[in-house]
Write a protein that holds these residues in place. Sequence first.
Motif, PDB file in Angstrom:
ATOM      1  N   THR A 177       7.081  22.183  -5.021  1.00 32.70           N
ATOM      2  CA  THR A 177       7.588  22.683  -6.309  1.00 32.70           C
ATOM      3  C   THR A 177       6.508  22.913  -7.359  1.00 32.70           C
ATOM      4  N   HIS A 178       5.273  22.567  -7.038  1.00 35.60           N
ATOM      5  CA  HIS A 178       4.198  22.725  -8.019  1.00 35.60           C
ATOM      6  C   HIS A 178       2.983  23.399  -7.388  1.00 35.60           C
ATOM      7  N   GLU A 179       2.086  23.843  -8.251  1.00 34.12           N
ATOM      8  CA  GLU A 179       0.917  24.589  -7.791  1.00 34.12           C
ATOM      9  C   GLU A 179       0.025  23.767  -6.859  1.00 34.12           C
ATOM     10  N   ARG A 180      -0.600  24.474  -5.938  1.00 33.99           N
ATOM     11  CA  ARG A 180      -1.506  23.824  -4.989  1.00 33.99           C
ATOM     12  C   ARG A 180      -2.668  23.154  -5.711  1.00 33.99           C
ATOM     13  N   ASP A 181      -3.079  23.717  -6.836  1.00 33.24           N
ATOM     14  CA  ASP A 181      -4.191  23.139  -7.589  1.00 33.24           C
ATOM     15  C   ASP A 181      -3.867  21.725  -8.058  1.00 33.24           C
ATOM     16  N   LEU A 182      -2.602  21.482  -8.440  1.00 28.61           N
ATOM     17  CA  LEU A 182      -2.202  20.137  -8.870  1.00 28.61           C
ATOM     18  C   LEU A 182      -2.287  19.167  -7.699  1.00 28.61           C
ATOM     19  N   VAL A 183      -1.858  19.598  -6.536  1.00 28.72           N
ATOM     20  CA  VAL A 183      -1.932  18.751  -5.333  1.00 28.72           C
ATOM     21  C   VAL A 183      -3.386  18.371  -5.046  1.00 28.72           C
ATOM     22  N   SER A 184      -4.291  19.348  -5.151  1.00 28.70           N
ATOM     23  CA  SER A 184      -5.710  19.079  -4.891  1.00 28.70           C
ATOM     24  C   SER A 184      -6.291  18.107  -5.906  1.00 28.70           C
ATOM     25  N   GLN A 185      -5.888  18.243  -7.166  1.00 27.02           N
ATOM     26  CA  GLN A 185      -6.374  17.333  -8.204  1.00 27.02           C
ATOM     27  C   GLN A 185      -5.897  15.895  -7.953  1.00 27.02           C
ATOM     28  N   ILE A 186      -4.646  15.755  -7.533  1.00 30.59           N
ATOM     29  CA  ILE A 186      -4.124  14.416  -7.235  1.00 30.59           C
ATOM     30  C   ILE A 186      -4.903  13.797  -6.085  1.00 30.59           C
ATOM     31  N   ALA A 187      -5.140  14.583  -5.039  1.00 28.97           N
ATOM     32  CA  ALA A 187      -5.901  14.090  -3.886  1.00 28.97           C
ATOM     33  C   ALA A 187      -7.304  13.668  -4.296  1.00 28.97           C
ATOM     34  N   ASP A 188      -7.941  14.445  -5.171  1.00 31.52           N
ATOM     35  CA  ASP A 188      -9.283  14.097  -5.648  1.00 31.52           C
ATOM     36  C   ASP A 188      -9.265  12.775  -6.407  1.00 31.52           C
ATOM     37  N   GLN A 189      -8.278  12.602  -7.266  1.00 26.57           N
ATOM     38  CA  GLN A 189      -8.181  11.366  -8.041  1.00 26.57           C
ATOM     39  C   GLN A 189      -7.981  10.153  -7.131  1.00 26.57           C
ATOM     40  N   MET A 190      -7.289  10.345  -6.025  1.00 21.87           N
ATOM     41  CA  MET A 190      -7.017   9.242  -5.096  1.00 21.87           C
ATOM     42  C   MET A 190      -8.120   9.092  -4.042  1.00 21.87           C
ATOM     43  N   LEU A 191      -9.194   9.918  -4.188  1.00 18.36           N
ATOM     44  CA  LEU A 191     -10.297   9.917  -3.218  1.00 18.36           C
ATOM     45  C   LEU A 191      -9.780  10.170  -1.800  1.00 18.36           C
ATOM     46  N   HIS A 192      -8.739  10.975  -1.722  1.00 19.98           N
ATOM     47  CA  HIS A 192      -8.115  11.323  -0.444  1.00 19.98           C
ATOM     48  C   HIS A 192      -8.702  12.664  -0.017  1.00 19.98           C
ATOM     49  N   THR A 193      -9.823  12.613   0.650  1.00 20.67           N
ATOM     50  CA  THR A 193     -10.616  13.821   0.887  1.00 20.67           C
ATOM     51  C   THR A 193     -10.108  14.687   2.022  1.00 20.67           C
TER      52      THR A 193
ATOM     53  N   LEU B 161       0.801  -1.222   0.000  1.00 23.56           N
ATOM     54  CA  LEU B 161       0.000   0.000   0.000  1.00 23.56           C
ATOM     55  C   LEU B 161       0.839   1.280   0.000  1.00 23.56           C
ATOM     56  N   PRO B 162       1.777   1.465   0.923  1.00 23.04           N
ATOM     57  CA  PRO B 162       2.548   2.717   0.901  1.00 23.04           C
ATOM     58  C   PRO B 162       3.392   2.883  -0.358  1.00 23.04           C
ATOM     59  N   PHE B 163       3.942   1.776  -0.879  1.00 22.79           N
ATOM     60  CA  PHE B 163       4.707   1.864  -2.126  1.00 22.79           C
ATOM     61  C   PHE B 163       3.804   2.292  -3.273  1.00 22.79           C
ATOM     62  N   ALA B 164       2.659   1.617  -3.423  1.00 23.73           N
ATOM     63  CA  ALA B 164       1.742   1.929  -4.523  1.00 23.73           C
ATOM     64  C   ALA B 164       1.214   3.355  -4.416  1.00 23.73           C
ATOM     65  N   ALA B 165       0.924   3.802  -3.184  1.00 19.89           N
ATOM     66  CA  ALA B 165       0.410   5.159  -2.989  1.00 19.89           C
ATOM     67  C   ALA B 165       1.450   6.196  -3.374  1.00 19.89           C
ATOM     68  N   THR B 166       2.702   5.943  -3.006  1.00 16.42           N
ATOM     69  CA  THR B 166       3.776   6.873  -3.334  1.00 16.42           C
ATOM     70  C   THR B 166       3.984   6.958  -4.840  1.00 16.42           C
ATOM     71  N   LEU B 167       4.053   5.807  -5.486  1.00 11.34           N
ATOM     72  CA  LEU B 167       4.290   5.766  -6.928  1.00 11.34           C
ATOM     73  C   LEU B 167       3.115   6.353  -7.709  1.00 11.34           C
ATOM     74  N   ASP B 168       1.896   6.052  -7.271  1.00 13.11           N
ATOM     75  CA  ASP B 168       0.731   6.521  -8.018  1.00 13.11           C
ATOM     76  C   ASP B 168       0.561   8.033  -7.912  1.00 13.11           C
ATOM     77  N   ALA B 169       1.013   8.626  -6.827  1.00 16.08           N
ATOM     78  CA  ALA B 169       0.963  10.082  -6.723  1.00 16.08           C
ATOM     79  C   ALA B 169       1.825  10.714  -7.817  1.00 16.08           C
ATOM     80  N   LEU B 170       2.968  10.103  -8.109  1.00 25.42           N
ATOM     81  CA  LEU B 170       3.835  10.606  -9.173  1.00 25.42           C
ATOM     82  C   LEU B 170       3.186  10.412 -10.544  1.00 25.42           C
TER      83      LEU B 170
END
Length: 339
Positions: free
Chosen positions: A180-196, A20-29
Amino acid sequence: MASPTPRCFTFLLLDRFTMLPFAATLDALRLANKLSGKPLYEWRLVGTAGPFATCSNGSRMAVDAGVDDDIAATRDEVVVVCGGDAITTQGTRPVLAWLRRQARSGATMAAVCTGAHLLAKAGLLDGRRATIHWENHDSFAETFPDVALHRQVFVDDGARLTAGGGTSSIDMMLHLIGQTHERDLVSQIADQMLHTAIRTGRDHQRLSVATRIGIRHPRLAAIVTRIEANLENPISPPELAADAGISTRQLERLFMRYLDRSPKRYYLEARLGRARHLLLLTDLPLIEIAVACGFSSSSHFSKCYRERYGSSPHRERGVQKAAVVAMPARPDPVLALAS
């Protein structure tokens, strides 16, 4: 500022790493690349033995290289140590030498789940703040006293990042990407991962005491919290009661009503639980484990342990080590297909 070239992540997959932690880390990238429409990140997998790394759930992952290969990280690279089961057996000389070599190159060294154990064993966390999965917290603290250990979901100490495991790896990666990247990108990644609910480095790993023990009595929860924080030097029931502003009789009734055991018994079971973790997750001598859990002697500790778990500490540690040594090797899928 974002780099014009992809930032490289190297994942060191230790034997029996948790998926789980490996997959979560890689999938965020992966999601960062997909959502930005740019190759912001690239990655490679490094194993410790052979062309495959075995996960704790039995799955096998093909790796790109091994620790014996001539791999040198760059200053902008992030090396992520992915730990899991039997972490105390993973710190071989080649693995530790590889970690030190990557750190000397100037790479950011990170760890998820129990990977912090190897960073500490390599001397890469001395004098620094770090975290590890809550189940390994006590054993880590006893083994590496020079590391400032915290119970947060992740800890950022500059060139060293550690996450407790599970979904905390998502929070660590969102934090890292957000540097290093915009906050909007971080929010989009969280949404895709259903990390509310994105957690920060101030959030704790475990549920509150009240949630864990299934009660909503604030006074009892506060007492249990104090018990868990004072396992090495137990506090007497009269003192617990006095500090909580109740009588010893009221304390007894609270524990019997909500936890079906006396305060003394609850305290003993909590101390034995911690002792069992230290017994199975470290190589500490029994006398050191006994003292660390509030027992006056190893004989008293052994007697209480046997009554609680039905086996002596010596025997249980021996059975655990034998089970690790006897773990059968899984067949190579490539060879199996070829036959």
